[in-house]
Enzyme design. Structure first.
Site, short mmCIF file in Angstrom:
data_model
loop_
_atom_site.label_atom_id
_atom_site.label_comp_id
_atom_site.label_asym_id
_atom_site.label_seq_id
_atom_site.Cartn_x
_atom_site.Cartn_y
_atom_site.Cartn_z
N GLU A 100 41.77 -4.76 -35.85
CA GLU A 100 42.75 -5.41 -34.99
C GLU A 100 42.78 -6.89 -35.31
OE1 GLU A 100 41.54 -4.87 -30.90
OE2 GLU A 100 39.43 -5.17 -31.41
N TYR A 120 36.95 -9.78 -18.51
CA TYR A 120 38.10 -10.59 -18.16
C TYR A 120 39.39 -9.85 -18.42
CZ TYR A 120 39.28 -11.65 -23.06
OH TYR A 120 39.66 -11.56 -24.37
N LEU A 147 40.18 -2.86 -28.95
CA LEU A 147 40.49 -2.97 -27.54
C LEU A 147 41.73 -2.11 -27.24
CD1 LEU A 147 39.74 -4.58 -24.91
CD2 LEU A 147 41.70 -6.04 -25.50
N ARG A 154 16.96 -16.22 -15.05
CA ARG A 154 17.17 -15.68 -16.39
C ARG A 154 16.15 -14.60 -16.74
NH1 ARG A 154 16.15 -15.79 -21.75
NH2 ARG A 154 17.96 -15.81 -23.14
N LYS A 191 36.51 -5.10 -22.63
CA LYS A 191 37.05 -6.46 -22.69
C LYS A 191 36.05 -7.44 -22.08
CE LYS A 191 41.46 -8.91 -22.18
NZ LYS A 191 41.72 -9.02 -23.63
N ARG A 224 42.29 -1.42 -16.60
CA ARG A 224 41.37 -1.73 -17.68
C ARG A 224 40.19 -2.56 -17.17
NH1 ARG A 224 43.58 -4.71 -22.98
NH2 ARG A 224 43.72 -6.43 -21.48
#
Length: 284
Positions: free
Chosen positions: A179, A32, A204, A99, A147, A51
């Site tokens: 972070e 995301y 990140l 799945r 991310k 990114r």
């Protein structure tokens, strides 16, 4: 009611649907980005796209939409929802399949979802009053540089901070700050040097982090990319965080230890002003 984007269609939020077999839902197999909007324009958008592609490449996730198409979708959502100030959230997953831990990326159609959130960014209680931070053990997986949507532990860390009467958490591994729960962490030393952890798999690569460091360096601000301990942070002259939705957020206490007289420090607020001024010049 908001209009959201789901796999090629703009729909009311209460009609948005994603399959229960989507790997984002079943395995957190997705990535995301969150881009800020000021004055109806996107902040740091090209860097967010870069990114996004990096994250996709690291996971072997196919990106079918072009950068031009993604920009057009962002702009359309901003227009349809009348967003002057807020964020656009974009999530891409590997897609739908029965799945199974194993997967075949080429045979699946990636899921693409975007939505907006209208909220103040320039003038907030955090920017005016600062935030309190507590330290929490960092037990995340080893690829924090990607991310992904697997954000359970950062959410738990944030909730632990709130249960301890603080606004947010800084994650600590082997005594060193990695972070924030959803931000990059900085301190300001007594002689005015900005310190932040260097890029690695442990953190990140923040878009706001990178832009701010570039703008700050251009003004002659001294920046040191090195690790720092939570104890050093408590002794710092100032501290702050960076993220797409906070920009530069002043930290006024860490584990109950007051910084900069319990109010946003001058270096931090100067950097915040610089970031906002420079980023607006480059807004899309």
């Amino acid at each position: 009611m908001r209009t959201v984007y789901v796999n090629g269609a703009y729909v009311p939020e209460n009609e948005a649907r994603v399959s229960v077999f989507d790997r984002g839902f079943l395995f957190a197999d997705g990535i995301y980005e969150v881009a800020a909007v000021i004055g109806g324009k996107l902040i740091d958008f090209p860097a967010h796209l870069n990114r996004l592609h990096r994250s996709a490449d690291e996971l072997g996730l196919r990106v079918d939409a072009s950068n031009e198409e993604l920009l057009a979708i962002h702009r359309e959502l901003i227009s349809r929802n009348g967003i002057s100030e807020g964020v656009v959230y974009m999530q891409m997953t590997r897609g739908v399949a029965d799945r199974d831990f194993a997967y075949d990326t080429d045979s699946m159609e990636p899921t693409l979802v975007l939505f907006t959130q209208s909220r103040p960014l320039l003038e907030t209680s955090t920017s005016k009053n600062g935030m309190s931070i507590v330290s929490v053990e960092d037990i995340r997986w080893g690829r924090c540089d990607i991310k992904t949507v697997q954000l359970l532990y950062p959410s738990m860390a944030k909730m632990e901070a709130r249960s301890r009467g603080a606004d947010d958490a800084w994650l600590v591994r082997d005594g060193m700050v990695t972070e924030g729960s959803s931000s990059n962490a900085f301190i300001v030393t007594g002689n005015g040097i900005i310190v932040t952890r260097p890029l690695s798999n442990a953190i990140l690569p923040g878009i706001t982090r990178s832009a701010l460091m570039s703008y700050a360096a251009a003004t002659g601000t001294r920046i040191a990319e090195r690790t720092f301990s939570i104890e050093e942070a408590k002794d710092a002259a100032e501290a702050f965080v960076t993220s797409a939705s906070v920009f530069v957020g002043p930290v006024i206490s860490i584990d109950g230890v007051e910084l900069s007289g319990g109010k946003p420090g001058p270096v931090t607020m100067g950097l915040r002003k610089t970031y906002i001024t420079e980023s607006l010049k480059r807004a899309n």
